[in-house]
Design an enzyme around this catalytic site. Structure first.
Site, PDB file in Angstrom:
ATOM      1  N   LYS A 270       0.855  -1.192   0.000  1.00 14.59           N
ATOM      2  CA  LYS A 270       0.000   0.000   0.000  1.00 14.59           C
ATOM      3  C   LYS A 270       0.893   1.244   0.000  1.00 14.59           C
ATOM      4  O   LYS A 270       1.767   1.387   0.870  1.00 14.59           O
ATOM      5  CB  LYS A 270      -0.877  -0.037   1.252  1.00 14.59           C
ATOM      6  CG  LYS A 270      -2.143   0.758   1.191  1.00 14.59           C
ATOM      7  CD  LYS A 270      -2.966   0.472   2.440  1.00 14.59           C
ATOM      8  CE  LYS A 270      -4.289   1.172   2.415  1.00 14.59           C
ATOM      9  NZ  LYS A 270      -4.962   1.079   3.723  1.00 14.59           N
TER      10      LYS A 270
HETATM   11  C1  E4P Z   1      -8.073   2.337   3.672  1.00 13.44           C
HETATM   12  O1  E4P Z   1      -7.511   1.359   3.262  1.00 13.44           O
HETATM   13  C2  E4P Z   1      -7.955   2.880   5.028  1.00 13.44           C
HETATM   14  O2  E4P Z   1      -7.357   1.907   5.838  1.00 13.44           O
HETATM   15  C3  E4P Z   1      -9.261   3.182   5.691  1.00 13.44           C
HETATM   16  O3  E4P Z   1     -10.363   2.774   4.913  1.00 13.44           O
HETATM   17  C4  E4P Z   1      -9.368   4.560   6.253  1.00 13.44           C
HETATM   18  O4  E4P Z   1     -10.611   4.692   6.876  1.00 13.44           O
HETATM   19  P1  E4P Z   1     -10.943   5.864   7.901  1.00 13.44           P
HETATM   20  O5  E4P Z   1     -11.167   7.113   7.149  1.00 13.44           O
HETATM   21  O6  E4P Z   1     -12.203   5.395   8.591  1.00 13.44           O
HETATM   22  O7  E4P Z   1      -9.768   5.953   8.830  1.00 13.44           O
END
Ligand code: E4P
Length: 219
Positions: A87
């Protein structure tokens, strides 16, 4: 549509996996910190544990923000387990790193995407997934689902193979909206996934069926 769970919590990952409908996991540094996972070795051991639970893609995020650092970290993460998807944040070095990883056959998830322009760069670099953050856009009175829809349309129009992974999902309703927008994947908290099961007519219908059965057959 594929379902990923958005957590680093092993119990929640096991519970979602036991439902039999889980396709993968996304984590991020905040989610790892929430579980108290400290230090590189422990973090990597934790990714391994997640990969042993789920037979699907597991996104592990690089911490480095420079190109060389991202490459080193990404290659190490990818070597941990074939399930790992590296990622990478949608910044200049990140797009360059995604291009490199694509050429090396390493799968990537371009994260922190908030515009179609960013999604275009991610696709051109060959990202496996692009992650538009729905909830965080809604938080600032923008429209996260509209962004998902726009990216899906753009990718179909130009024939990009990058999969649209709707992230920052906060509710069951968000998941339904992602289906309508044509997202390939939604990564969700466990509660939002379980919310899909709930319908009052299912509960009342089941209660009636059981009561009618007992009237004739007894307890
Ligand atoms: C995406 O991969 C992130 O881990 C995640 O969806 C972020 O979500 P949040 O905005 O609830 O922290």
């Amino acid at each position: 549509m594929k379902f990923f769970i958005d957590t680093a919590n092993l119990d929640q990952i096991r519970e979602a996996n036991n439902l039999g409908v889980l396709d993968g996991v996304t984590t991020n540094p905040s989610l790892m910190a929430k579980e108290g996972i400290k230090g590189v070795e422990n973090q990597r051991a934790h990714y391994q544990k997640i990969c042993e639970i789920v037979d699907g893609d597991v996104s592990a995020e690089v911490i480095a923000t420079d190109y060389e650092g991202m490459i080193k970290e990404g290659e190490e993460l990818a070597a941990l387990n074939p399930h790992i998807v590296v990622k990478v944040p949608c910044i200049e070095a990140g797009i360059k790193a995604i291009k490199y990883f694509t050429e090396e056959g390493i799968r990537t998830n371009c994260t922190l995407v908030f515009s179609r322009g960013q999604a275009l760069l991610a696709a051109k670099a060959g990202a496996t997934y692009v992650s538009p953050f729905v909830g965080r856009l809604d938080d600032i009175s923008s429209d996260g689902i509209e962004l998902v829809r726009g990216i899906v349309e753009m990718y179909h129009y130009y024939g990009y193979e990058t999969q649209v992974l709707a992230a920052s999902i906060r509710s069951t309703q968000h998941i339904i909206q992602c289906i309508e927008a044509g997202a390939d994947v939604a990564t969700c908290p466990l509660a939002a996934i379980k919310g899909l099961l709930k319908h009052p007519l299912t509960d009342s219908g089941l209660a009636t069926f059981l009561a009618d059965y007992k009237k004739v057959n007894g307890d």
